[in-house]
Write an enzyme that holds these catalytic residues in place. Structure first.
Site, PDB file in Angstrom:
ATOM      1  N   TYR A  28       0.826  -1.212   0.000  1.00 38.75           N
ATOM      2  CA  TYR A  28       0.000   0.000   0.000  1.00 38.75           C
ATOM      3  C   TYR A  28       0.860   1.261   0.000  1.00 38.75           C
ATOM      4  CZ  TYR A  28      -3.720  -3.225   0.566  1.00 38.75           C
ATOM      5  OH  TYR A  28      -4.592  -4.265   0.314  1.00 38.75           O
TER       6      TYR A  28
HETATM    7  O1  3PO Z   1      -8.711  -6.362   1.802  1.00 33.78           O
HETATM    8  P1  3PO Z   1      -9.507  -6.136   0.594  1.00 33.78           P
HETATM    9  O2  3PO Z   1     -10.948  -6.405   0.853  1.00 33.78           O
HETATM   10  O3  3PO Z   1      -9.238  -4.830  -0.070  1.00 33.78           O
HETATM   11  O4  3PO Z   1      -9.113  -7.305  -0.391  1.00 33.78           O
HETATM   12  P2  3PO Z   1      -7.963  -7.578  -1.418  1.00 33.78           P
HETATM   13  O5  3PO Z   1      -7.808  -9.046  -1.500  1.00 33.78           O
HETATM   14  O6  3PO Z   1      -6.756  -6.762  -1.129  1.00 33.78           O
HETATM   15  O7  3PO Z   1      -8.552  -7.006  -2.740  1.00 33.78           O
HETATM   16  P3  3PO Z   1      -9.539  -7.589  -3.850  1.00 33.78           P
HETATM   17  O8  3PO Z   1     -10.692  -8.129  -3.124  1.00 33.78           O
HETATM   18  O9  3PO Z   1      -9.887  -6.365  -4.652  1.00 33.78           O
HETATM   19  O10 3PO Z   1      -8.810  -8.616  -4.635  1.00 33.78           O
END
Ligand code: 3PO
Length: 148
Positions: A28
Site C-alpha cells: 500500500y
Molecule cells: O482487503 P480487501 O478487501 O481490499 O481485499 P484484497 O484481496 O486486497 O482485494 P480484492 O478483493 O480487490 O482482490
C-alpha cells in the site's frame, strides 16, 4: 463498484491443487484512501479503492514490472504475500480463497463477489466458511499491511 462479502475459513477444502491459483504480492502506497500495488502471477496492477465495507468503489490500471518494482520500494507497512485459489461455487459464483504466507500465515480469508447488493445480502455461505467479517475493517488487506 465492487460488492463483496468476506469470511474467515473454518476448514480448508481438500485438494486445493485442483483449482486455479494466483501468486499475489501487494503493498500500500496509501491506506486512506487505499492506493495499492499488486503483482498477480505475471500481471501488475495499480488499484484505488473507495471507503466502505461490503460495497466499495474500485479503479484498476495496469502497471509493468519495472513500475511495480519501483513503487514496491515506496510502500508503507509490510508487503502482503498470499496464494489466491479460485473455487467455483454454484450457481454462478467464484470463491477467492486467500491463503496468506510470510508473517501473516496461517491466516486464510474467503471472498465472494456479487453483481448486486441484494445478491450479497441473500448469500448463504458454504459450510466450510467461518465468521462473516465483511463489516470488520480489521480484515481489510490495507489494515493487515499495518499489523505490527
Ligand atoms: O482487503 P480487501 O478487501 O481490499 O481485499 P484484497 O484481496 O486486497 O482485494 P480484492 O478483493 O480487490 O482482490
Amino acid at each position: 463498484m465492487e460488492i463483496e462479502r468476506k469470511y474467515l475459513v473454518k476448514t480448508l477444502p481438500d485438494h486445493l491443487e485442483q483449482y486455479a491459483c494466483k501468486v499475489i504480492e501487494q503493498g500500500y502506497l496509501n491506506t486512506n484512501p487505499v492506493v495499492r500495488i499488486r503483482r498477480s502471477n505475471d500481471d501488475y496492477i495499480l488499484t484505488c479503492k473507495g471507503k466502505g465495507m461490503m460495497v466499495r468503489e474500485e479503479y484498476n490500471l495496469p502497471l509493468n514490472e519495472e513500475a511495480f518494482l519501483h513503487l514496491k520500494e515506496k510502500i508503507d507497512g509490510r508487503l502482503i504475500q498470499k496464494r489466491r485459489y479460485l473455487i467455483p461455487l454454484a450457481p454462478k459464483y467464484t470463491i477467492e480463497l486467500d491463503v496468506f504466507e510470510g508473517d501473516l500465515a496461517p491466516l486464510q480469508l474467503a471472498e465472494v463477489e456479487f453483481e448486486t447488493e441484494e445478491e450479497a445480502n441473500n448469500f448463504t455461505p458454504p459450510e466450510w466458511f467461518g465468521e462473516d467479517v465483511t463489516f470488520s475493517g480489521k480484515y481489510h488487506n490495507s489494515q493487515l499491511s499495518k499489523l505490527p
